[in-house]
Design a protein around this motif. Sequence first.
Motif, PDB file in Angstrom:
ATOM      1  N   TYR A  41     -12.314  36.217  13.235  1.00 17.76           N
ATOM      2  CA  TYR A  41     -11.000  35.535  14.152  1.00 17.76           C
ATOM      3  C   TYR A  41     -11.492  35.048  15.371  1.00 17.76           C
ATOM      4  CZ  TYR A  41      -7.287  35.085  17.201  1.00 17.76           C
ATOM      5  OH  TYR A  41      -6.401  34.187  18.217  1.00 17.76           O
ATOM      6  N   PRO A  93      -2.975  35.857  22.376  1.00 18.93           N
ATOM      7  CA  PRO A  93      -2.059  36.644  21.638  1.00 18.93           C
ATOM      8  C   PRO A  93      -2.571  37.083  20.119  1.00 18.93           C
ATOM      9  CG  PRO A  93      -0.865  34.612  22.867  1.00 18.93           C
ATOM     10  CD  PRO A  93      -2.394  34.623  22.860  1.00 18.93           C
ATOM     11  N   GLY A  94      -3.066  36.036  19.404  1.00 21.94           N
ATOM     12  CA  GLY A  94      -3.781  36.309  18.142  1.00 21.94           C
ATOM     13  C   GLY A  94      -4.802  37.593  18.162  1.00 21.94           C
ATOM     14  N   ASP A 150      -4.876  44.997  17.164  1.00 22.14           N
ATOM     15  CA  ASP A 150      -3.950  46.166  16.825  1.00 22.14           C
ATOM     16  C   ASP A 150      -4.272  46.561  15.405  1.00 22.14           C
ATOM     17  OD1 ASP A 150      -2.409  46.045  18.849  1.00 22.14           O
ATOM     18  OD2 ASP A 150      -0.710  44.520  18.160  1.00 22.14           O
ATOM     19  N   ALA A 151      -4.825  45.389  14.562  1.00 21.01           N
ATOM     20  CA  ALA A 151      -5.143  45.809  13.117  1.00 21.01           C
ATOM     21  C   ALA A 151      -6.408  46.840  13.231  1.00 21.01           C
ATOM     22  CB  ALA A 151      -5.620  44.521  12.425  1.00 21.01           C
ATOM     23  N   ASP A 204      -4.517  39.802  20.405  1.00 19.62           N
ATOM     24  CA  ASP A 204      -4.283  41.295  20.501  1.00 19.62           C
ATOM     25  C   ASP A 204      -3.608  41.906  19.063  1.00 19.62           C
ATOM     26  OD1 ASP A 204      -4.432  41.522  23.263  1.00 19.62           O
ATOM     27  OD2 ASP A 204      -2.621  40.178  23.350  1.00 19.62           O
ATOM     28  N   LEU A 205      -3.278  40.838  18.215  1.00 19.09           N
ATOM     29  CA  LEU A 205      -2.912  41.201  16.785  1.00 19.09           C
ATOM     30  C   LEU A 205      -3.949  41.862  15.964  1.00 19.09           C
ATOM     31  CD1 LEU A 205      -0.387  38.387  15.918  1.00 19.09           C
ATOM     32  CD2 LEU A 205       0.193  40.460  16.555  1.00 19.09           C
ATOM     33  N   VAL A 206      -5.225  41.142  16.350  1.00 20.42           N
ATOM     34  CA  VAL A 206      -6.341  41.608  15.616  1.00 20.42           C
ATOM     35  C   VAL A 206      -6.818  42.824  15.952  1.00 20.42           C
ATOM     36  CG1 VAL A 206      -8.952  40.998  15.086  1.00 20.42           C
ATOM     37  CG2 VAL A 206      -6.947  39.152  15.005  1.00 20.42           C
TER      38      VAL A 206
END
Length: 201
Positions: A129, A188-189, A195-196, A191-193
């Motif tokens: 990422y 923000p991206g 989370d994964a 944070d999504l990663v």
Amino acid sequence: MTAAMDLADEQGLAGLTIRALAARLSVRPMAAYHYISDKEQLLDLIVDGVFEQIEQPTPGLPWRPELHRRCLSVHAAMRRHPWALGLVDSRTSAGPATLAAHDAVLGTMLSDGFTPAQAARAFALLDSYVYGFALQENSIPLQDPSTAPDVVAAMLEAMDADLYPHLVSFTLAHVLVPGYNFGDEFEPGLDLVLDAVAGLL
């Protein structure tokens, strides 16, 4: 090493030669060869210099804030040194800063509940990422927010709204909004990663 990194920042890797570095340091090329055997060794050194600039996580502390901080720092380093994007994981002779950086990331995860397999997957996901975003950010013609509207307007003129209705409406509703900056999407991206990654535990 600093002089070599500065030269790469200014001229790219193609402009980074032993002769150019010697000229930058005001020494004869043969004097530079006394310290650096070839360009491959020079690349090893500047990659290690990039890792020296990255804030590393601290094993023993909670993994998520530590890796969040580390990823922000990697992203900042890639923006400072875009030439490093294709080099950071390509060296077979890793320097001490490079090795310490990888050790710190693995240590942070392994000490906070990740199995080796989970740590390997999380490490690959995070770096994919971070480096991928930096590569895209460096490639798209919207890096300068002050000129981005003009660039996008020119691109819109070449688009047929009947053929590409979603792309045109998205561009008008989002990209052309005052203050839009592609780089703002990074955190923000991330944070999504993360989370994964948390879902691996």
